[in-house]
Design an enzyme around this catalytic site. Structure first.
Site, PDB file in Angstrom:
ATOM      1  N   ASP A  13     -34.107  44.524 -46.796  1.00  0.00           N
ATOM      2  CA  ASP A  13     -34.033  44.914 -45.383  1.00  0.00           C
ATOM      3  C   ASP A  13     -33.419  46.302 -45.207  1.00  0.00           C
ATOM      4  OD1 ASP A  13     -35.272  42.599 -44.591  1.00  0.00           O
ATOM      5  OD2 ASP A  13     -33.443  41.612 -43.894  1.00  0.00           O
ATOM      6  N   HIS A  39     -38.387  41.680 -39.348  1.00  0.00           N
ATOM      7  CA  HIS A  39     -39.530  41.223 -40.139  1.00  0.00           C
ATOM      8  C   HIS A  39     -40.743  40.947 -39.261  1.00  0.00           C
ATOM      9  CE1 HIS A  39     -36.122  39.388 -42.709  1.00  0.00           C
ATOM     10  NE2 HIS A  39     -36.394  40.599 -43.148  1.00  0.00           N
ATOM     11  N   TYR A  58     -35.983  28.226 -36.799  1.00  0.00           N
ATOM     12  CA  TYR A  58     -37.179  28.736 -36.142  1.00  0.00           C
ATOM     13  C   TYR A  58     -38.415  28.001 -36.583  1.00  0.00           C
ATOM     14  CZ  TYR A  58     -35.710  32.681 -39.303  1.00  0.00           C
ATOM     15  OH  TYR A  58     -35.164  33.484 -40.268  1.00  0.00           O
ATOM     16  N   HIS A  81     -39.060  40.919 -35.766  1.00  0.00           N
ATOM     17  CA  HIS A  81     -37.965  40.047 -35.344  1.00  0.00           C
ATOM     18  C   HIS A  81     -36.793  40.169 -36.312  1.00  0.00           C
ATOM     19  CE1 HIS A  81     -35.858  36.105 -35.779  1.00  0.00           C
ATOM     20  NE2 HIS A  81     -35.692  36.339 -34.493  1.00  0.00           N
ATOM     21  N   LYS A 113     -42.926  32.940 -33.379  1.00  0.00           N
ATOM     22  CA  LYS A 113     -41.697  32.249 -33.764  1.00  0.00           C
ATOM     23  C   LYS A 113     -41.026  31.709 -32.512  1.00  0.00           C
ATOM     24  CE  LYS A 113     -40.688  35.292 -37.670  1.00  0.00           C
ATOM     25  NZ  LYS A 113     -39.779  36.321 -38.199  1.00  0.00           N
TER      26      LYS A 113
END
Length: 195
Positions: free
Chosen positions: A168, A62, A132, A119, A72
């Protein structure tokens, strides 16, 4: 804490300096000034937690587009994950290259992900939990993703993918998309003679 830059400029592995005594241990997991001294944007607008029931679960890859691009700071607080980042900066010499780092509750390691990086991670254990800190709010209209199995990226995941979201799994392959920033064409070599 010790920050070690990865092969992708601006992305850092963070190892803790743990002080121990008869009670156990103590470590600073974040220090704004330490990050700022390296030119990193340490601002946290949101803090997220994800829990993964089964080993092999894959989340990502993402990223968010500017002006909602985000950094992040990722840490595994239970179990273990393989965390993967992909450089999407069009002028970077490492454009579309990736780095993979094992983060575990035992090694207490973290990964700093700069803006313009995709990521994702794969749970290596049942019950893996990941936290995160994120520098920008989640902005659905700016969210994008890349396929975890895109041959153009060449990422090797250690386990078969057992669980992945339909979103995804459906991101287009790089060969089929034109929405990624692309590097500018290289200038002619100074030794070449134009005729």
């Amino acid at each position: 804490m010790n920050l070690t830059e990865t092969a992708l400029s601006g992305a850092f592995i963070i190892d803790l300096t743990v002080m121990t005594d008869e009670r156990g241990g103590f470590a600073r997991t974040f220090d704004r000034d330490t990050f700022a001294a390296r030119g990193l944007n340490p601002g946290a607008v949101q803090a997220n937690l994800s829990f993964n029931h089964r080993a092999g679960t894959l989340r990502g890859l993402h990223y968010q587009l500017p002006p909602a691009a985000e950094t992040k700071l990722v840490r595994c607080t239970r179990g273990a994950i393989l965390d993967v980042i992909v450089d999407l900066r069009p002028q970077s010499p490492t454009y579309l290259q990736h780095v993979a780092v094992v983060l575990t509750a035992d090694n207490r390691r973290a990964l700093f992900v700069p803006e313009q990086f995709a990521h994702g991670y794969q749970a290596l254990t049942d019950g893996a939990e990941v936290t995160y800190q994120v520098s920008a709010a989640y902005t659905p209209g700016s969210e994008r993703g890349m396929r975890h199995d895109d041959p153009a990226l060449g990422i090797t995941w250690p386990l078969p993918v057992t669980v992945i979201s339909s979103k995804d799994a459906a991101w287009p392959l790089l060969a089929d998309r034109d929405d990624l920033p692309r590097p500018a064409p290289a200038a002619p070599n100074a030794l070449e003679v134009s005729r």
